[in-house]
Design a protein around this motif. Structure first.
Motif, PDB file in Angstrom:
ATOM      1  N   ALA A  97       0.841  -1.201   0.000  1.00  0.00           N
ATOM      2  CA  ALA A  97       0.000   0.000   0.000  1.00  0.00           C
ATOM      3  C   ALA A  97       0.876   1.251   0.000  1.00  0.00           C
ATOM      4  O   ALA A  97       1.980   1.267   0.549  1.00  0.00           O
ATOM      5  CB  ALA A  97      -0.909   0.002   1.224  1.00  0.00           C
ATOM      6  N   ASP A  98       0.379   2.317  -0.633  1.00  0.00           N
ATOM      7  CA  ASP A  98       1.122   3.588  -0.636  1.00  0.00           C
ATOM      8  C   ASP A  98       1.297   4.110   0.783  1.00  0.00           C
ATOM      9  O   ASP A  98       2.310   4.717   1.120  1.00  0.00           O
ATOM     10  CB  ASP A  98       0.379   4.629  -1.479  1.00  0.00           C
ATOM     11  CG  ASP A  98       0.264   4.207  -2.937  1.00  0.00           C
ATOM     12  OD1 ASP A  98       1.220   3.601  -3.454  1.00  0.00           O
ATOM     13  OD2 ASP A  98      -0.785   4.478  -3.556  1.00  0.00           O
ATOM     14  N   ARG A  99       0.260   3.873   1.594  1.00  0.00           N
ATOM     15  CA  ARG A  99       0.308   4.359   2.965  1.00  0.00           C
ATOM     16  C   ARG A  99      -0.509   3.439   3.846  1.00  0.00           C
ATOM     17  O   ARG A  99      -1.571   2.952   3.442  1.00  0.00           O
ATOM     18  CB  ARG A  99      -0.251   5.788   3.026  1.00  0.00           C
ATOM     19  CG  ARG A  99      -0.075   6.500   4.350  1.00  0.00           C
ATOM     20  CD  ARG A  99      -0.115   8.029   4.148  1.00  0.00           C
ATOM     21  NE  ARG A  99      -1.158   8.444   3.237  1.00  0.00           N
ATOM     22  CZ  ARG A  99      -2.254   9.134   3.616  1.00  0.00           C
ATOM     23  NH1 ARG A  99      -2.425   9.462   4.875  1.00  0.00           N
ATOM     24  NH2 ARG A  99      -3.131   9.506   2.713  1.00  0.00           N
ATOM     25  N   ILE A 100      -0.009   3.188   5.027  1.00  0.00           N
ATOM     26  CA  ILE A 100      -0.713   2.352   6.000  1.00  0.00           C
ATOM     27  C   ILE A 100      -1.131   3.246   7.164  1.00  0.00           C
ATOM     28  O   ILE A 100      -0.322   3.996   7.715  1.00  0.00           O
ATOM     29  CB  ILE A 100       0.170   1.192   6.498  1.00  0.00           C
ATOM     30  CG1 ILE A 100       0.534   0.262   5.338  1.00  0.00           C
ATOM     31  CG2 ILE A 100      -0.537   0.415   7.605  1.00  0.00           C
ATOM     32  CD1 ILE A 100       1.544  -0.805   5.691  1.00  0.00           C
ATOM     33  N   GLY A 115       2.179   5.629   7.687  1.00  0.00           N
ATOM     34  CA  GLY A 115       3.462   5.471   7.014  1.00  0.00           C
ATOM     35  C   GLY A 115       3.481   4.228   6.162  1.00  0.00           C
ATOM     36  O   GLY A 115       2.480   3.518   6.038  1.00  0.00           O
ATOM     37  N   THR A 116       4.660   3.938   5.590  1.00  0.00           N
ATOM     38  CA  THR A 116       4.817   2.708   4.821  1.00  0.00           C
ATOM     39  C   THR A 116       5.089   1.551   5.778  1.00  0.00           C
ATOM     40  O   THR A 116       5.342   1.745   6.973  1.00  0.00           O
ATOM     41  CB  THR A 116       5.980   2.828   3.835  1.00  0.00           C
ATOM     42  OG1 THR A 116       7.196   3.019   4.593  1.00  0.00           O
ATOM     43  CG2 THR A 116       5.764   4.003   2.882  1.00  0.00           C
ATOM     44  N   ALA A 168       9.974   0.124  11.565  1.00  0.00           N
ATOM     45  CA  ALA A 168      11.152   0.758  12.169  1.00  0.00           C
ATOM     46  C   ALA A 168      10.775   1.622  13.372  1.00  0.00           C
ATOM     47  O   ALA A 168      11.551   1.756  14.326  1.00  0.00           O
ATOM     48  CB  ALA A 168      11.877   1.598  11.122  1.00  0.00           C
ATOM     49  N   GLU A 169       9.556   2.192  13.345  1.00  0.00           N
ATOM     50  CA  GLU A 169       9.097   3.057  14.443  1.00  0.00           C
ATOM     51  C   GLU A 169       8.868   2.285  15.735  1.00  0.00           C
ATOM     52  O   GLU A 169       8.907   2.855  16.823  1.00  0.00           O
ATOM     53  CB  GLU A 169       7.760   3.720  14.059  1.00  0.00           C
ATOM     54  CG  GLU A 169       7.917   5.038  13.344  1.00  0.00           C
ATOM     55  CD  GLU A 169       6.550   5.686  13.115  1.00  0.00           C
ATOM     56  OE1 GLU A 169       5.606   5.384  13.873  1.00  0.00           O
ATOM     57  OE2 GLU A 169       6.435   6.472  12.174  1.00  0.00           O
ATOM     58  N   GLY A 170       8.565   1.001  15.611  1.00  0.00           N
ATOM     59  CA  GLY A 170       8.106   0.258  16.781  1.00  0.00           C
ATOM     60  C   GLY A 170       6.609   0.521  16.951  1.00  0.00           C
ATOM     61  O   GLY A 170       5.910   0.836  16.004  1.00  0.00           O
TER      62      GLY A 170
END
Length: 599
Positions: A557-560, A572-573, A579-581
């Motif tokens: 998806a372009d964005r989640i 974000g992707t 990566a964010e947690g």
């Protein structure tokens, strides 16, 4: 299935109308056929008039027995035969016109109720069971058919005979008529007193019948679940309980009506016998002729019969009044979602931008729980946005708000910058295609189920959509291929097959906005991959909103958008969110590893 349905009509609702005047609500449905009603009325007056004329002929015949002229006797009998023929033709004409009028009006009522209900928002169906609506459309309209097609006509005829007979009785013998009038109050009082109770019982009876239909509908639509959990005994007991309550109310109604009938008929005929006793003494005293007494007897019997018939019909009118109230309630039901009086037209070219601006929403059935809380979200034209999060996070609610099944309590939802509340619902829904979490399959052929997405589609276009949804192979394997009947709610198909038909339907619609609510949840891994490729192809150059629990279906998806508790907690992707947690990373960790490694 754990609850016992209760009738929708409360005591307060039943107090709305204690009179047959509720039938006046049917006037708008009768007006288009006023000439048919006028002709039926003329036929009715004709037959009533002929009926009132017959006793005059009988009197002439009896009083002519003392005459030596056989020709006069023949004339009277010939006239009586002519009146009988006129009565037969008039009665047949009245029956044909009134019955046709009843069928036409009831068909219009059924269509009006269905047209109203089919456009109601989901909030309406949170308050009423589908089975009850069906009961109103069928059982209640059948009662109205009985009244319009028979009871009202018979009632009017008996009213004419009642008053006409009283007038002829007065001219025949004022003395005997005066004695008859003394009986009238004794007859009217029980009709009014018991009739009021009968109306309330009739309404309650119809409410319980509707509750019984609702209970049966719910059980039969979920019959596999009922059987899987061996809930047959409890379901039978619940249905039996509701049905028995319906019977108890019906029994009380029947008892009330029977008591009213007994009282009225006894009083009427007891009075007639008393009056005839006085009349017989007058004949013996030479005060009146035998023909006059027979004429008076005929009119007295006709009047008594009309009163008895009216007491019977009164009960039918009471029941129909209750049924009319229930149907009018549906026709006048206020929908929580309304189209604007002056709608903004849909743009000629729909780009597909969807915007949530400070949206807050709670379902009507759960007003204290926020389904969405201050949601701000912009989905750009042609963008594919995935909504993820735990159950109850508000993902499906977003889909429902985009289609305006509900209106937000705060904020607004826009399509291409226009508030959905400013446009007609059928206008903007035409540019949307939906694949729901629970695919809806109709009792029709596979071809017609796919064509539901675009009724004008050719067979070739239907088959092309089925191929794109990976449904062509299993459909051609059915006994009649695309023309195979798939059963009620697609009972002859597997869960995955139903989902693929629903996806083919959305593909065929070819809409600028695509809404996928767990669209691949029921597919096996191979079918899911094939459908995912079709969805990826379909999503190009379209605004696509995907709700999914399985994160593998949304990685591209372009964005989640990550949701929790009705709020957007992250966007974000896939890689950025991992990566964010946070919540998404935990969900990814659970789904893509054994729960102990990184995503």
């Amino acid at each position: 299935m754990a609850r016992t349905p209760t009738p929708a009509g409360t005591d307060a609702e039943r107090e709305k109308s204690k009179r047959v005047g509720a039938l006046g609500e049917l006037r708008p449905f009768l007006v288009p056929y006023k000439w048919m009603a006028v002709l039926a009325g003329l036929a009715l007056v004709l037959t009533a008039g002929v009926s009132l004329t017959l006793p005059l002929a009988v009197r002439r015949v009896i009083d002519s027995f003392g005459s030596d002229s056989v020709a006069i006797l023949d004339q009277y009998f010939g006239a009586a035969l002519g009146l009988a023929a006129l009565l037969a033709v008039g009665t047949g004409l009245r029956y044909a016109l009134v019955t046709r009028l009843g069928e036409r009006v009831v068909a219009d009522i059924r269509k009006a109720v269905f047209d109203r209900i089919i456009s109601m928002s989901p909030a309406f169906f949170e308050r009423i069971m589908t089975g009850e609506v069906l009961s109103r459309i069928t059982t209640d309209t059948t009662l109205i058919l009985s009244v319009i097609g028979s009871s009202i006509s018979v009632a009017l005829r008996n009213v004419l005979i009642l008053f006409g007979g009283m007038i002829f009785m007065l001219f025949t013998s004022a003395k005997l008529t005066g004695l008859v009038l003394l009986i009238v109050p004794a007859v009217i009082i029980p009709i009014l007193t018991l009739g009021r109770r009968l109306r309330a019982q009739s309404r309650e009876n119809q409410d319980w019948i509707a509750a019984s239909s609702g209970s049966a509908s719910e059980a039969l639509l979920s019959v596999q679940t009922v059987q899987a959990f061996t809930h047959e005994s409890q379901t039978r007991a619940e249905f039996s309980d509701v049905t028995e309550k319906s019977y108890d109310v019906a029994r009380r109604r029947i008892t009330t009506r029977a008591a009213m009938t007994v009282i009225v008929i006894f009083l009427v005929f007891a009075g007639v016998v008393g009056v005839l006793w006085v009349g017989a003494r007058d004949v013996r005293g030479g005060i009146m002729s035998p023909g006059a007494l027979v004429q008076f007897v005929f009119y007295a019997v006709m009047v008594a019969g009309s009163v008895a018939a009216l007491s019977e019909i009164w009960g039918e009118l009471q029941r129909a009044a209750g049924a009319t109230e229930r149907l009018i309630e549906l026709l006048r039901a206020e929908d929580a979602v309304q189209d604007p009086a002056d709608p903004v037209p849909l743009p000629e070219t729909v780009k597909g931008e969807i915007r949530f601006e400070g949206v807050g929403f709670s379902y009507p059935s759960r007003p204290d729980i926020s389904a969405l809380e201050h949601v701000d979200l912009v989905i750009n034209p042609g963008e594919t946005v995935a909504l993820v999060g735990p159950s109850g996070a508000g993902k499906t609610t977003i889909i429902q708000m985009i289609q305006r099944f509900y209106d937000p309590q705060t904020g607004r939802v826009c399509l291409d910058g226009v508030d959905l509340r400013d446009m007609r619902r059928d206008a903007f829904r035409r540019v949307m295609a939906l694949v729901p979490q629970d695919p809806v399959i109709f009792a029709a052929s596979a071809r017609e189920n796919i064509r539901f997405g675009w009724p004008e589609a050719s067979d070739a276009e239907v088959e092309s959509a089925a191929r794109a949804a990976n449904a062509h192979e299993f459909i051609t394997g059915l006994p009649a291929g695309y023309d195979s009947y798939v059963g009620e709610r697609g009972v002859m198909l597997s869960g995955g097959q139903k989902q693929r038909i629903a996806i083919a339907r959305a593909i065929l619609r070819d809409a600028p906005v695509l809404l996928l609510d767990e669209a691949t949840s029921a597919l096996d891994a191979e079918s899911e991959r094939a459908v995912q490729l079709a969805v990826d192809e379909l999503a190009q150059n379209r605004t696509t909103v995907i709700v999914a629990h399985r994160l593998a279906t949304v990685k591209k998806a372009d964005r989640i958008v990550v949701m929790e508790g009705g709020r957007i907690v992250a966007t974000g992707t896939h890689d950025a969110l991992v990566a964010e947690g946070g919540l998404y990373a935990r969900l990814a960790k659970l789904q893509f590893t054994d729960g102990s490694g990184a995503a």
